[in-house]
Enzyme design. Sequence first.
Site, PDB file in Angstrom:
ATOM      1  N   SER A 142       0.849  -1.202   0.000  1.00 14.72           N
ATOM      2  CA  SER A 142       0.000   0.000   0.000  1.00 14.72           C
ATOM      3  C   SER A 142       0.878   1.243   0.000  1.00 14.72           C
ATOM      4  O   SER A 142       2.027   1.197   0.465  1.00 14.72           O
ATOM      5  CB  SER A 142      -0.868   0.007   1.263  1.00 14.72           C
ATOM      6  OG  SER A 142      -1.553   1.232   1.392  1.00 14.72           O
ATOM      7  N   TYR A 155      -2.770  -0.635  10.407  1.00 16.74           N
ATOM      8  CA  TYR A 155      -2.657  -0.869   8.950  1.00 16.74           C
ATOM      9  C   TYR A 155      -1.313  -0.348   8.437  1.00 16.74           C
ATOM     10  O   TYR A 155      -0.630  -1.027   7.671  1.00 16.74           O
ATOM     11  CB  TYR A 155      -3.825  -0.188   8.242  1.00 16.74           C
ATOM     12  CG  TYR A 155      -3.897  -0.450   6.755  1.00 16.74           C
ATOM     13  CD1 TYR A 155      -4.376  -1.671   6.264  1.00 16.74           C
ATOM     14  CD2 TYR A 155      -3.507   0.509   5.834  1.00 16.74           C
ATOM     15  CE1 TYR A 155      -4.463  -1.917   4.904  1.00 16.74           C
ATOM     16  CE2 TYR A 155      -3.589   0.280   4.474  1.00 16.74           C
ATOM     17  CZ  TYR A 155      -4.066  -0.937   4.008  1.00 16.74           C
ATOM     18  OH  TYR A 155      -4.149  -1.174   2.656  1.00 16.74           O
TER      19      TYR A 155
HETATM   20  N1  LIG Z   1      -8.612  -0.526  -2.178  1.00 18.02           N
HETATM   21  C1  LIG Z   1      -7.610   0.273  -1.828  1.00 18.02           C
HETATM   22  O1  LIG Z   1      -7.719   1.515  -1.870  1.00 18.02           O
HETATM   23  C2  LIG Z   1      -6.281  -0.320  -1.402  1.00 18.02           C
HETATM   24  C3  LIG Z   1      -5.189   0.562  -1.295  1.00 18.02           C
HETATM   25  C4  LIG Z   1      -3.958   0.041  -0.898  1.00 18.02           C
HETATM   26  C5  LIG Z   1      -3.820  -1.310  -0.634  1.00 18.02           C
HETATM   27  N2  LIG Z   1      -4.898  -2.134  -0.741  1.00 18.02           N
HETATM   28  C6  LIG Z   1      -4.684  -3.547  -0.427  1.00 18.02           C
HETATM   29  O2  LIG Z   1      -5.167  -4.344  -1.484  1.00 18.02           O
HETATM   30  C7  LIG Z   1      -5.590  -5.615  -0.966  1.00 18.02           C
HETATM   31  C8  LIG Z   1      -7.004  -5.904  -1.448  1.00 18.02           C
HETATM   32  O3  LIG Z   1      -7.826  -4.845  -1.008  1.00 18.02           O
HETATM   33  P1  LIG Z   1      -9.278  -4.558  -1.616  1.00 18.02           P
HETATM   34  O4  LIG Z   1      -9.446  -3.094  -1.575  1.00 18.02           O
HETATM   35  O5  LIG Z   1      -9.469  -5.316  -2.873  1.00 18.02           O
HETATM   36  O6  LIG Z   1     -10.153  -5.155  -0.420  1.00 18.02           O
HETATM   37  P2  LIG Z   1     -11.601  -5.860  -0.400  1.00 18.02           P
HETATM   38  O7  LIG Z   1     -12.067  -5.725   1.010  1.00 18.02           O
HETATM   39  O8  LIG Z   1     -12.445  -5.305  -1.481  1.00 18.02           O
HETATM   40  O9  LIG Z   1     -11.217  -7.371  -0.688  1.00 18.02           O
HETATM   41  C9  LIG Z   1     -10.364  -8.044   0.215  1.00 18.02           C
HETATM   42  C10 LIG Z   1     -10.663  -9.515   0.209  1.00 18.02           C
HETATM   43  O10 LIG Z   1      -9.784 -10.130   1.174  1.00 18.02           O
HETATM   44  C11 LIG Z   1     -10.552 -11.057   1.931  1.00 18.02           C
HETATM   45  N3  LIG Z   1      -9.964 -11.278   3.253  1.00 18.02           N
HETATM   46  C12 LIG Z   1      -9.821 -10.380   4.257  1.00 18.02           C
HETATM   47  N4  LIG Z   1      -9.293 -10.985   5.341  1.00 18.02           N
HETATM   48  C13 LIG Z   1      -9.073 -12.284   4.995  1.00 18.02           C
HETATM   49  C14 LIG Z   1      -8.545 -13.405   5.679  1.00 18.02           C
HETATM   50  N5  LIG Z   1      -8.130 -13.335   6.964  1.00 18.02           N
HETATM   51  N6  LIG Z   1      -8.453 -14.578   5.006  1.00 18.02           N
HETATM   52  C15 LIG Z   1      -8.871 -14.671   3.729  1.00 18.02           C
HETATM   53  N7  LIG Z   1      -9.398 -13.652   3.034  1.00 18.02           N
HETATM   54  C16 LIG Z   1      -9.491 -12.466   3.661  1.00 18.02           C
HETATM   55  C17 LIG Z   1     -11.942 -10.430   2.044  1.00 18.02           C
HETATM   56  O11 LIG Z   1     -12.933 -11.402   2.352  1.00 18.02           O
HETATM   57  C18 LIG Z   1     -12.106  -9.830   0.647  1.00 18.02           C
HETATM   58  O12 LIG Z   1     -12.705 -10.733  -0.248  1.00 18.02           O
HETATM   59  C19 LIG Z   1      -5.471  -5.515   0.559  1.00 18.02           C
HETATM   60  O13 LIG Z   1      -4.248  -6.089   0.969  1.00 18.02           O
HETATM   61  C20 LIG Z   1      -5.439  -4.012   0.795  1.00 18.02           C
HETATM   62  O14 LIG Z   1      -4.766  -3.659   1.984  1.00 18.02           O
HETATM   63  C21 LIG Z   1      -6.125  -1.665  -1.129  1.00 18.02           C
END
Ligand SMILES: NC(=O)c1ccc[n+]([C@@H]2O[C@H](COP(=O)([O-])OP(=O)(O)OC[C@H]3O[C@@H](n4cnc5c(N)ncnc54)[C@H](O)[C@@H]3O)[C@@H](O)[C@H]2O)c1
Length: 254
Positions: A142, A155
């Site tokens: 991130s 986080y």
């Molecule tokens: N969306 C953003 O703005 C953003 C920015 C920076 C980093 N990220 C990172 O990208 C990755 C995906 O994020 P996203 O925005 O697609 O999130 P999201 O919440 O839309 O999807 C995340 C998925 O991970 C699954 N998950 C969470 N905890 C879990 C666990 N313990 N075991 C198995 N599955 C689990 C959830 O069920 C979900 O399906 C994450 O690591 C997040 O930190 C996202």
Amino acid sequence: MKLQGKTAIITGAAKGIGAATARLFAFEGARLLLLDKDEANGAAVAASIAERGGKAVFRRCDVGCEADVRAALDTVVDVYGDLDIVVNNAGWQLNKSLLETTAEEFNAVLNTNLTSMFLFTKGAAELFIARKKGGAIVNVCSTFAVVGSPGYAAYHASKGGVASFTRAAAISLMPHNIRVNAVGPGTTDTPGLHDGARDTGDEDQGMKSFLALQPLGRFGKPEEIASVIAFLAGDEAGFVTGALWMADGGYTIV
Ligand SMILES: NC(=O)c1ccc[n+]([C@@H]2O[C@H](COP(=O)([O-])OP(=O)(O)OC[C@H]3O[C@@H](n4cnc5c(N)ncnc54)[C@H](O)[C@@H]3O)[C@@H](O)[C@H]2O)c1
């Protein structure tokens, strides 16, 4: 097809960046084991890939649970007899400042966002080494690994750990032809982002306040993160290891 013949595990594949990555990897010819704790949406992503002629199997997995990670690695061998790529994507964001965060909450965020990456990296590396053909690991990090903010203390810690762990793992696993890289998404329009906006108390207002911080005047699309993940996972990135590749619309440079 850039991932033809490759077998990949993708965590957090039920929604958002993980689901977009699963669809792109399938389009590029990879065989997939999709993992998530959300069974309904995870199974639906696998089914939609299979309907389009792709190869995807879904299993429930809590990525912070060592037994679940071990079972997932056994499953990929049982189902496909192989493994080339792991995408450590599952993660969540606790919208709490340092003073509001309990030790239990802090550990829970680290467990899902960071310990999971250690468990999958170590387990996959053992498989890659046994199969003597190298491998690629992509950790979803991130912008919050490299910038601070008043909220999200746990986080920030977890993603800073992902960046540092990625470099350490890349160096440790170089002798085995295993590349380890990270992608740093900026604010990306996923269900997780909407969860974060809801946590502010008003989803619409929360989304507007996030948007106001975007140098490009828009959020990233999950597909725009998936394409960087696919590049880092594939053979075109053969000379890339230990990198943290930002895909953040310029968030960390302004
Ligand atoms: N969306 C953003 O703005 C953003 C920015 C920076 C980093 N990220 C990172 O990208 C990755 C995906 O994020 P996203 O925005 O697609 O999130 P999201 O919440 O839309 O999807 C995340 C998925 O991970 C699954 N998950 C969470 N905890 C879990 C666990 N313990 N075991 C198995 N599955 C689990 C959830 O069920 C979900 O399906 C994450 O690591 C997040 O930190 C996202």
